[in-house]
Design an enzyme around this catalytic site. Structure first.
Site, PDB file in Angstrom:
ATOM      1  N   ASP A  37       0.806  -1.226   0.000  1.00  0.00           N
ATOM      2  CA  ASP A  37       0.000   0.000   0.000  1.00  0.00           C
ATOM      3  C   ASP A  37       0.842   1.282   0.000  1.00  0.00           C
ATOM      4  O   ASP A  37       0.663   2.149   0.856  1.00  0.00           O
ATOM      5  CB  ASP A  37      -0.922   0.028   1.243  1.00  0.00           C
ATOM      6  CG  ASP A  37      -1.698  -1.266   1.441  1.00  0.00           C
ATOM      7  OD1 ASP A  37      -2.211  -1.805   0.449  1.00  0.00           O
ATOM      8  OD2 ASP A  37      -1.794  -1.727   2.597  1.00  0.00           O
ATOM      9  N   GLU A 205     -11.418  -1.310  -2.437  1.00  0.00           N
ATOM     10  CA  GLU A 205     -10.807  -0.486  -1.395  1.00  0.00           C
ATOM     11  C   GLU A 205      -9.687   0.335  -2.017  1.00  0.00           C
ATOM     12  O   GLU A 205      -9.570   0.412  -3.233  1.00  0.00           O
ATOM     13  CB  GLU A 205     -10.293  -1.360  -0.238  1.00  0.00           C
ATOM     14  CG  GLU A 205      -9.332  -2.451  -0.652  1.00  0.00           C
ATOM     15  CD  GLU A 205      -9.073  -3.466   0.466  1.00  0.00           C
ATOM     16  OE1 GLU A 205      -9.716  -3.392   1.524  1.00  0.00           O
ATOM     17  OE2 GLU A 205      -8.212  -4.335   0.267  1.00  0.00           O
TER      18      GLU A 205
END
Ligand SMILES: *[C@@H]1O[C@H](CO)[C@@H](O)[C@H](O)[C@H]1NC(C)=O
Ligand SMILES: *[C@@H]1O[C@H](CO)[C@@H](O)[C@H](O)[C@H]1NC(C)=O
Length: 314
Positions: A37, A205
Site C-alpha cells: 500500500d 478499497e
C-alpha cells in the site's frame, strides 16, 4: 477448416487480449522495495514512500528507482491505535501522504482483517524523518453497523480545498468535503458514497482521486489483497467532471453500481497489483502500487498515459 477456424479464433483471442492492454510489467526499482500500500510524495528532489507496517515505514529515493528504508513514522509504536488494531504496535494500514510545500500530512488507518472497528488518524511532520511526527489524532472511525469501514484514507487537495475519501467492503468508498484545511480533521462526519460493488461482496478499497485534464479519476483496488500469489487485487478506474462524482467507467456504468475500467491486473508472474497511489511527477502521472511474486510483495512503479482519456499503464 476446423484447423483454420480455430487458428482464426486464436488470432481473434490474441487480438482482443492485446487490445485490453494492462500487460506492462512494473518499471525497474532497486534497493529495499518490499512494501504494501505505498503512497508517494516528493520534496525538492527527494521522493518519500510511506507504506503499511507497525509504525508505518518510510522509504526515500533521489531518482524514483533506488529505494532505501529510512525508518518508521512512529518508531516507538502508536498506542492510540491499539484499540483498533486489537494488538500492541500492530500494522498501520495504507498511509496516504500530501506535502503542502512546508509539511507532510499523513493519513493512515488502524483496523484488523474482517472488522469494521476501524479508524483513520492524521500525523504531520516538517522533515518527514523517522520519529519526527506529531500525532494529530483521530479523523474518523467506524463500528459494526456503519455504512462504511474507516480504512484506506486518501487525501486530495484541489486549490485550497482538502477532501478525504476512504473505505472498503461494506458500503464501499466514501467521500467528504468537510476537511478543515488548517487542522486536517473533519468538521462533520457526513459523507457520500462514490463507489461500491453491491453484487461482489463489496470487494473494493484503496481509493485514489487524481485530476487529469477535465476529469477527476477515481482509482480503486478490487478483490483480494495480501494473499501472496493467491492475491487477486486489480486496479480499476472511473471518471467524473466533479471530484465528488458521479463517477462512471469507460462503458458508462456508475462506479456506485459496480463499474470500474481495468487498469492493471495479474499478469506474467506479477500477482494482485493494487493498494495504489497516483502521483503527478515532473515527467507526468506515476502509478505506485504493490504486487506479489512467488518471493514476496514488491513496489511497482509505472508511468500512466492519459492520452486516450483513460489511464493506460506505460
Ligand atoms: C479549523 O482548524 C483550526 C486549527 O485547529 C481551528 O482554529 C478552526 O477553528 C477550525 N475551523 C473549523 C470550522 O472547525
Ligand atoms: C500515450 O499514448 C498514446 C496513444 O494513446 C501515444 O501516441 C503516446 O506516444 C503515448 N505517450 C507516451 C508519453 O508514451
Amino acid at each position: 477448416m476446423r484447423f483454420i477456424s480455430s487458428l482464426v479464433s486464436i488470432v481473434a483471442l490474441l487480438a482482443s487480449t492485446c487490445s485490453v492492454g494492462a500487460v506492462v510489467g512494473p518499471g525497474v526499482v532497486t534497493g529495499d522495495t518490499s512494501v504494501h500500500d505505498p503512497s508517494m510524495c516528493k520534496v525538492g528532489s527527494t521522493y518519500y514512500l510511506f507504506s503499511t507496517a507497525p509504525g508505518i515505514e518510510i522509504r526515500t529515493s533521489t531518482d524514483r528507482t533506488k529505494w532505501t528504508l529510512a525508518g518508521r513514522v512512529f518508531p516507538n509504536g502508536a498506542s492510540w491505535t491499539d484499540t483498533y488494531t486489537g494488538t500492541s504496535n500492530g500494522n498501520l494500514w495504507a498511509p496516504d501522504c500530501y506535502h503542502d510545500g512546508s509539511k507532510f500530512w499523513l493519513y493512515y488507518a488502524a483496523s484488523s482483517f474482517g472488522s469494521q472497528k476501524s479508524a483513520i488518524f492524521l500525523a504531520t511532520s516538517t522533515s518527514g524523518s523517522p520519529g519526527s511526527w506529531t500525532n494529530n489524532g483521530l479523523v474518523i472511525s467506524s463500528a459494526a453497523g456503519a455504512a462504511y469501514n474507516a480504512i484506506d484514507p486518501a487525501i486530495t487537495v484541489d486549490g485550497s480545498t482538502h477532501y478525504l475519501s476512504w473505505g472498503s467492503f461494506w458500503g464501499g468508498i466514501y467521500f467528504s468535503n468537510h476537511v478543515n484545511a488548517t487542522s486536517g480533521l473533519l468538521t462533520s462526519t457526513s459523507s457520500s458514497n462514490i463507489a461500491a460493488r453491491p453484487n461482489n461482496g463489496g470487494a473494493l478499497e484503496a481509493n485514489t482521486l487524481f485530476k487529469n485534464g477535465n476529469y477527476w479519476y477515481l482509482f480503486t483496488s478490487w478483490d483480494k489483497c495480501c494473499s501472496g500469489t493467491s492475491s487477486t487485487y486489480n486496479i480499476r478506474v472511473g471518471r467524473s467532471s466533479s471530484i465528488s462524482g458521479p463517477f462512471v467507467d469507460s462503458s458508462g456504468t456508475a462506479l456506485t453500481s459496480g463499474g470500474g475500467t481495468l487498469v492493471l491486473q495479474t499478469h506474467d508472474g506479477i500477482y494482485g497489483p493494487g493498494g495504489q497511489d497516483v502521483y503527478l511527477d515532473s515527467d507526468g502521472p506515476i502509478l505506485v502500487y504493490h504486487y506479489y511474486t512467488s518471493s514476496g510483495n514488491w513496489l511497482g512503479i509505472n508511468r500512466l498515459n492519459f492520452t486516450s482519456g483513460w489511464p493506460v499503464v506505460a
